[in-house]
Design a protein around this motif. Structure first.
Motif, PDB file in Angstrom:
ATOM      1  N   ILE A   1     -29.821 -38.751  37.852  1.00  0.00           N
ATOM      2  CA  ILE A   1     -29.652 -37.301  37.985  1.00  0.00           C
ATOM      3  C   ILE A   1     -28.503 -36.869  37.085  1.00  0.00           C
ATOM      4  N   PRO A   2     -28.611 -35.693  36.489  1.00  0.00           N
ATOM      5  CA  PRO A   2     -27.485 -35.172  35.709  1.00  0.00           C
ATOM      6  C   PRO A   2     -26.426 -34.611  36.647  1.00  0.00           C
TER       7      PRO A   2
ATOM      8  N   ARG B   1     -26.620 -42.403  39.167  1.00  0.00           N
ATOM      9  CA  ARG B   1     -27.780 -43.134  39.686  1.00  0.00           C
ATOM     10  C   ARG B   1     -27.828 -43.008  41.199  1.00  0.00           C
ATOM     11  N   ARG B   2     -28.998 -42.686  41.718  1.00  0.00           N
ATOM     12  CA  ARG B   2     -29.202 -42.590  43.154  1.00  0.00           C
ATOM     13  C   ARG B   2     -29.575 -43.957  43.736  1.00  0.00           C
TER      14      ARG B   2
ATOM     15  N   SER C   1     -25.205 -45.684  30.953  1.00  0.00           N
ATOM     16  CA  SER C   1     -24.214 -44.603  30.876  1.00  0.00           C
ATOM     17  C   SER C   1     -22.817 -45.044  31.280  1.00  0.00           C
ATOM     18  N   ARG C   2     -22.654 -46.317  31.643  1.00  0.00           N
ATOM     19  CA  ARG C   2     -21.362 -46.742  32.185  1.00  0.00           C
ATOM     20  C   ARG C   2     -20.230 -46.633  31.171  1.00  0.00           C
ATOM     21  N   SER C   3     -20.514 -46.959  29.935  1.00  0.00           N
ATOM     22  CA  SER C   3     -19.447 -46.909  28.932  1.00  0.00           C
ATOM     23  C   SER C   3     -18.938 -45.479  28.766  1.00  0.00           C
TER      24      SER C   3
ATOM     25  N   MET D   1     -21.466 -48.706  40.785  1.00  0.00           N
ATOM     26  CA  MET D   1     -22.658 -48.730  41.623  1.00  0.00           C
ATOM     27  C   MET D   1     -23.434 -47.413  41.511  1.00  0.00           C
ATOM     28  N   LEU D   2     -22.734 -46.324  41.180  1.00  0.00           N
ATOM     29  CA  LEU D   2     -23.349 -45.006  41.106  1.00  0.00           C
ATOM     30  C   LEU D   2     -23.640 -44.576  39.672  1.00  0.00           C
ATOM     31  N   ILE D   3     -23.493 -45.490  38.734  1.00  0.00           N
ATOM     32  CA  ILE D   3     -23.666 -45.142  37.324  1.00  0.00           C
ATOM     33  C   ILE D   3     -24.747 -46.026  36.719  1.00  0.00           C
TER      34      ILE D   3
END
Length: 647
Positions: A274-275, A267-268, A237-239, A231-233
Motif C-alpha cells: 500500500i502507498p 507491506r500488509r 523498498s527497504r533501502s 517487517m512492515l516494508i
C-alpha cells in the motif's frame, strides 16, 4: 558556599571535601547519625559518627587549600526538611523507618512522628527495597493509597549510605501522578488517532502500535511490538525507507511534517503493498532515541492526483474543439478511453424543439445511433428519471456488460444523459471520475451550444443588416437614373479586387458594405443638382462634394458599420492629393478607399452616361494606367489590370 572540609571518623579515617557542602544532623537519633548533602560532589553523603567527632577544619597557610575561608553555619536539619522530594531513611534488616522529612509526611498524609518507627512496608513501598541483592539507583513506579484513600502514582529510587554500609538505605519518593495522568491521556489520544502511529527505538524495533496502525497493516499490536520495522516494508523498498529514516535522524530535526509528504510503500500482513505518507518526530530518553512515525494510507491521495491529471488532460482535449457536434465526439472518445468503456450512448436535449436526440452510440449500442430512433432516445432518458436507480433499460441489455449512467447537468438543468458499459463493474472511484468528466463535458457542451446559437443570431442579424444596406443602395441607385445598379456592380468588383490583392476575408466583408453605401451621402443632394444634365456651377459642385462627409455623419453612429466607413468618406481622394473632401495623398488615403477609387472610376467609364457612351475595356484600362501614380495607387491599378486580364 565553597569550603574545604576535613572529616574525621571514629575509626580514625580522615577525608577532605572541597565544594558546596551542606550537613544535616539528626541529633534525635540514638546512633547520632549524620545526614550530609554534598551537592558539589553530586549526591547525598550520609555517615554514621558522633556529631562531636565531626570538625570543620579551616584551611591553614601552607596546607595547599588556598586562602582561609569563613566558617559557614550549617543548618543541616533545614536542608533535610526542605528537600523537594520525599525522603525516608530506614534500616534494611527489619525495614524500620528511622526518619522522614516534611515532604514525605505530606505525601503520606501523616505526621513525622506517626511515620517514625513504622515498617517501610506500611508505606506501600516495594518489599524488594530491603533485599541486599536488589539493584539500587534505578527508579520503580507503583500506586500507593494515601491516608484519605486517594490513589497516587509514585516513583521510588533507593540509595545506599556508603559510610554505614548495607545496613541503612534511604528512599527518594517522587509523586508522578500528574505525569501518569498526562501519559494516560496521551495514550488514549494515540489509541484513538485516525492515523496510524508507530514508535521505534534506536535499534529500529517497534515499541508502540496504535489501533489505526493495526487496521492499516493488518497485524495486532502484540505481533508487531519488539519486531524490526522492516517487517512492515517490502524488500524492494527497504533501502529507500532506511535512507528516509536515517537522513531524518542524522539531520537533528525533531519533527518533519510535509505539506505533501513523499509517498513510500508499506507491506500488509497479507503481503499486499500500500502507498503511505509518513511524518516523523524524534525524542531522546536517558538511554536511547525514540522515533515516532505517523502513517497514513496514501491510496486516496494518489487516486485523487490521478483523477486531477485526467481532468486536466480531458479539459485540454475539449478546449481544442468548439463545434458542439465535434465536441460530443471528443467527449465520448475521452470517456471511452479514460474509463475503458467500449459501449456508450450519449443523448442531448434540444431546447428549441423540446426533444431528445442520440448524438453518439458505440460498441454494442452503435445501432441506436444508426437508427436515430426518437422513441429509443426517450426510453433512455425516462429510464434515468430517478438518478438513484441505475437499472439499465431493456434497450441496452447486453450479456455480461456492466452498465451505469450519469445525467449531464449545467446549473441544475439537465442537458442530456450518458450511458456507459464494460465487462467489469464500476468502482466508486470510477463513478466519481465519470461524474467529474460528465460535469466538465456538460459545461463544455452547453458553452458550445450557446456559442453556436449566438453565432446563428449574429449571422441572422448580419444578414438583416446587409439586407438593409442593400436596400439603401438600391434606393440610391433608383434615385439617380444615371447610376442605376451601380452600387451592386462596384460592390461585387471591389470584393473581387480585394481577394486578388490578398485582403483578409473579415476585412473584405467590410469593404463590400462600404462599397454598397459609398454614395449614401447623396441623400442630402437635391434632385435638381443630382439629375442635372448640364454643367454644374461652382456652388452646385460644392454641394456634390459634400456627400462623402454627409455619408460619414449618417453612418458613424452605427457601430456595426464603423469598419466600413473608409470607402464612403475617402473614395474621392486621389493619390496626388487633388481629391476631396480632405485632400489626402498617397498612403494617407485608407487602403480600402484606394481600392474602391479604381473600381468606381472603372465602372463609370465602362457604363453609358447621358453625356457619353461607355468606353471599351482597352480604353478604360489605358486611362487607369495613364493616371496610376497620379490619381490612383499604382499597385492597385496593377492588381486591377491583372484581374481584368483574367476575366
Amino acid at each position: 558556599m565553597t569550603s574545604a572540609f576535613r572529616i574525621t571518623f571514629i575509626i580514625g579515617s580522615v577525608i577532605w571535601l572541597l565544594g558546596e557542602v551542606y550537613l544535616l544532623t539528626n541529633v534525635d537519633l540514638p546512633e547520632g547519625l549524620l545526614i550530609g548533602a554534598a551537592l558539589g560532589l553530586g549526591g547525598l553523603l550520609i555517615g554514621a559518627a558522633a556529631s562531636q567527632l565531626l570538625r570543620k577544619i579551616p584551611s591553614q597557610p601552607g596546607d595547599g587549600l588556598g586562602p582561609s575561608v569563613p566558617n559557614p553555619t550549617l543548618n543541616m536539619r533545614a536542608l533535610f526538611d526542605e528537600s523537594p522530594s520525599a525522603l525516608v531513611l530506614f534500616r534494611v534488616h527489619d525495614g524500620m523507618i528511622l526518619d522522614v522529612n516534611t515532604m514525605a509526611a505530606q505525601h503520606y498524609g501523616q505526621t513525622r512522628d506517626e511515620l517514625r518507627g513504622r515498617n517501610i512496608i506500611d508505606l506501600d513501598l516495594p518489599p524488594t527495597i530491603r533485599d541486599y541483592d536488589t539493584p539500587m539507583g534505578n527508579p520503580t513506579r507503583q500506586q500507593v493509597r494515601r491516608a484519605g484513600g486517594e490513589l497516587r502514582n509514585i516513583e521510588v529510587t533507593v540509595k545506599p549510605i556508603p559510610w554505614v554500609g548495607p545496613s541503612l538505605r534511604y528512599a527518594i519518593i517522587q509523586d508522578v501522578t500528574p505525569d501518569a495522568k498526562r501519559a494516560s491521556h496521551l495514550a488514549a489520544m494515540v489509541a484513538a488517532a485516525m492515523d496510524g502511529i508507530i514508535q521505534i527505538n534506536s535499534n529500529q524495533q517497534i515499541t508502540l502500535v496504535n489501533t489505526a496502525a493495526e487496521e492499516l497493516f493488518g497485524y495486532p499490536a502484540v505481533q508487531l511490538i519488539g519486531q524490526p520495522l522492516e517487517m512492515l516494508i517490502p524488500e524492494s523498498s527497504r533501502s529507500r525507507h532506511n535512507i528516509h529514516i536515517r537522513e531524518f535522524i542524522q539531520s537533528g530535526i525533531t519533527a518533519r511534517r510535509h505539506k505533501n509528504p513523499p509517498i513510500l510503500t508499506a507491506r500488509r500482513s497479507d503481503g499486499a503493498t500500500i502507498p503511505v505518507e509518513i511524518s516523523l518526530t524524534t525524542t531522546h530518553t536517558d538511554h536511547q532515541q525514540i522515533t515516532t512515525a505517523i502513517v497514513r494510507d496514501a491510496s486516496d491521495r494518489l487516486q485523487h492526483e490521478r483523477e486531477q491529471q485526467v481532468l486536466v488532460e480531458f479539459t485540454s482535449a475539449l478546449r481544442s474543439t468548439t463545434n458542439s457536434v465535434d465536441l460530443a465526439t471528443t467527449l465520448t472518445d475521452q470517456i471511452s478511453t479514460r474509463l475503458l468503456v467500449p459501449h456508450l450512448v450519449l443523448l442531448l436535449c434540444d431546447e428549441q424543439s423540446g426533444g431528445v436526440q442520440i448524438v453518439c452510440a458505440r460498441g454494442a449500442w452503435a445501432k441506436l445511433g444508426d437508427q436515430a430512433d426518437q422513441a429509443a432516445a426517450l426510453e433512455l432518458c425516462l429510464s434515468h428519471s430517478d438518478p438513484s436507480d441505475d437499472t439499465a433499460p431493456a434497450i441496452l441489455n447486453t450479456k455480461d456488460v456492466m452498465i451505469t449512467s450519469i445525467v449531464l447537468s449545467v446549473h441544475q438543468q439537465h442537458i442530456g444523459v450518458l450511458w456507459v458499459g464494460r465487462g467489469e463493474a464500476f468502482s466508486p472511484s470510477d463513478r466519481r471520475l465519470l461524474t467529474s468528466l460528465a460535469e466538465v463535458g456538460a459545461s463544455a457542451l452547453r458553452r458550445a451550444q450557446w456559442s453556436e446559437r449566438l453565432e446563428q443570431a449574429n449571422i441572422a442579424l448580419r444578414e438583416a443588416y446587409d439586407a438593409t444596406i442593400a436596400g439603401w443602395a438600391r434606393a440610391l441607385d433608383l434615385r439617380d437614373r444615371e447610376t442605376e445598379d451601380h452600387s451592386r456592380r462596384v460592390a461585387e468588383l471591389t470584393v473581387a479586387l480585394a481577394r486578388q490583392i490578398g485582403v483578409p476575408a473579415p476585412e473584405i466583408e467590410h469593404l463590400r458594405r462600404g462599397a454598397l453605401l459609398h454614395d449614401i451621402g447623396k441623400m442630402g443632394v437635391p434632385d435638381a443638382i443630382l439629375n442635372k444634365t448640364g454643367p454644374l456651377t461652382d456652388e452646385e459642385r460644392a454641394v456634390i462634394q459634400r456627400h462623402p462627409t454627409d455619408a460619414y455623419h449618417i453612418l458613424a453612429p452605427i457601430a456595426y458599420l464603423s469598419p466600413a466607413l473608409d470607402i464612403p468618406l475617402a473614395h474621392h481622394e486621389r493619390w496626388d492629393g487633388s481629391g476631396y473632401p480632405a485632400g489626402l495623398r498617397g498612403e494617407d488615403i485608407p487602403f480600402a478607399a484606394r481600392i474602391f477609387a479604381v473600381v468606381d472610376v472603372w465602372d463609370a467609364l465602362t457604363n453609358d452616361r447621358p453625356y457619353r457612351e461607355a468606353w471599351d475595356t482597352e480604353r478604360a484600362l489605358g486611362y487607369l494606367q495613364e493616371h496610376a501614380g497620379k490619381l490612383f495607387d499604382p499597385q492597385v491599378v496593377h492588381a486591377f489590370t491583372t484581374l481584368v486580364g483574367k476575366g
